[in-house]
Design an enzyme around this catalytic site. Structure first.
Site, short mmCIF file in Angstrom:
data_model
loop_
_atom_site.label_atom_id
_atom_site.label_comp_id
_atom_site.label_asym_id
_atom_site.label_seq_id
_atom_site.Cartn_x
_atom_site.Cartn_y
_atom_site.Cartn_z
N CYS A 2 -6.31 -3.55 5.20
CA CYS A 2 -5.73 -2.92 4.05
C CYS A 2 -4.40 -3.27 3.86
CB CYS A 2 -6.16 -1.55 3.69
SG CYS A 2 -5.47 -1.05 2.00
N GLU A 106 -8.39 -7.19 -1.31
CA GLU A 106 -8.68 -8.07 0.15
C GLU A 106 -8.73 -9.75 -0.60
OE1 GLU A 106 -8.27 -7.16 2.93
OE2 GLU A 106 -8.98 -5.45 3.11
#
Length: 234
Positions: A2, A106
């Site tokens: 992340c 992402e």
């Protein structure tokens, strides 16, 4: 992994959702939070049954580190090994925190480019990453508080884009995760699992998110992949 996320809610709404109060100054809604920046972190007061919010730098610096350069490699901690890695072991045992968010990003490779996606819980609801934190004394003698987001294997929603995802804690787990008296790494690790895919969604967004200077609602606005592909070949 992340590496970017969103917290677009006002401070008052975050306080209400996580049942806490804070003397920390308010913040501007953020749509492109990046490593090394100050981020809101929620901890349990060790002496009283109340939660506290403070700002910490994203990118953990272990207390024993020689310099701050390690932070760039410590924005995430793998949940499978955090309990044994020297950089994360003590923090997982005794310095756990919640890192509030309402979306994360992402990237998936498409040919020679990377297509960003936004991931949300429900209808862009507030949620909390499982975080750990530490304090480090800089060369000037000042204490610097830093944090890291724990990651795990992907669920059915995130696996199509990336082979890791941040740990999103179930609200029922907040109390035990934050409990400073809970010093059992095994128990803490059992909470670090993929979030229920049925409660999540994702959608493609524009490459505006690639640039840290861009930090507005357009960063997480849905786009049609056909629009992106057409723009690449027009």
């Amino acid at each position: 992994m992340c590496g970017r996320y969103r917290l677009s809610r006002r401070k008052q709404l975050v306080e209400e959702y996580f049942d806490m109060e804070s003397d920390e100054p308010g913040w501007t809604p953020r749509y492109n939070i990046a490593p090394s920046q100050p981020v809101p972190v929620i901890r349990q007061n060790p002496k009283e049954p109340r939660r506290e919010l403070s700002l910490m730098r994203w990118g953990l610096i272990p207390s024993w580190a020689n310099d701050a350069s390690v932070a760039a490699r410590m924005i995430n901690a793998r949940s499978e090994t955090a309990g044994t890695k020297p950089a994360f072991r003590d923090a997982l045992n005794a310095r756990r925190c919640l890192i509030p968010a309402d979306g994360f990003y992402e990237w998936s490779r498409v040919g020679k480019t990377k297509q960003p996606y936004c991931f949300e819980v429900g209808n862009a609801e507030l949620f909390a990453f499982a975080g750990i934190w530490d304090r480090w004394k800089n060369p000037s003698g000042n204490w610097v508080k830093t944090c890291s987001i724990l990651t795990t294997t992907p669920n059915a929603v995130s696996s199509a884009v990336h082979d890791r995802m941040p740990v999103i804690l179930d609200p029922d787990s907040y109390d035990i995760w934050l409990d400073p008296g809970m010093r059992n790494v095994t128990t803490a690790s059992e909470l670090l699992k993929p979030y229920d895919a049925r409660l999540m969604r994702c959608y493609p967004i524009s490459t505006r998110i690639n640039h840290v200077a861009n930090d507005d609602e357009e960063c997480s606005a849905p786009v049609e992949l056909a629009q992106i592909q057409n723009s690449l070949f027009s």
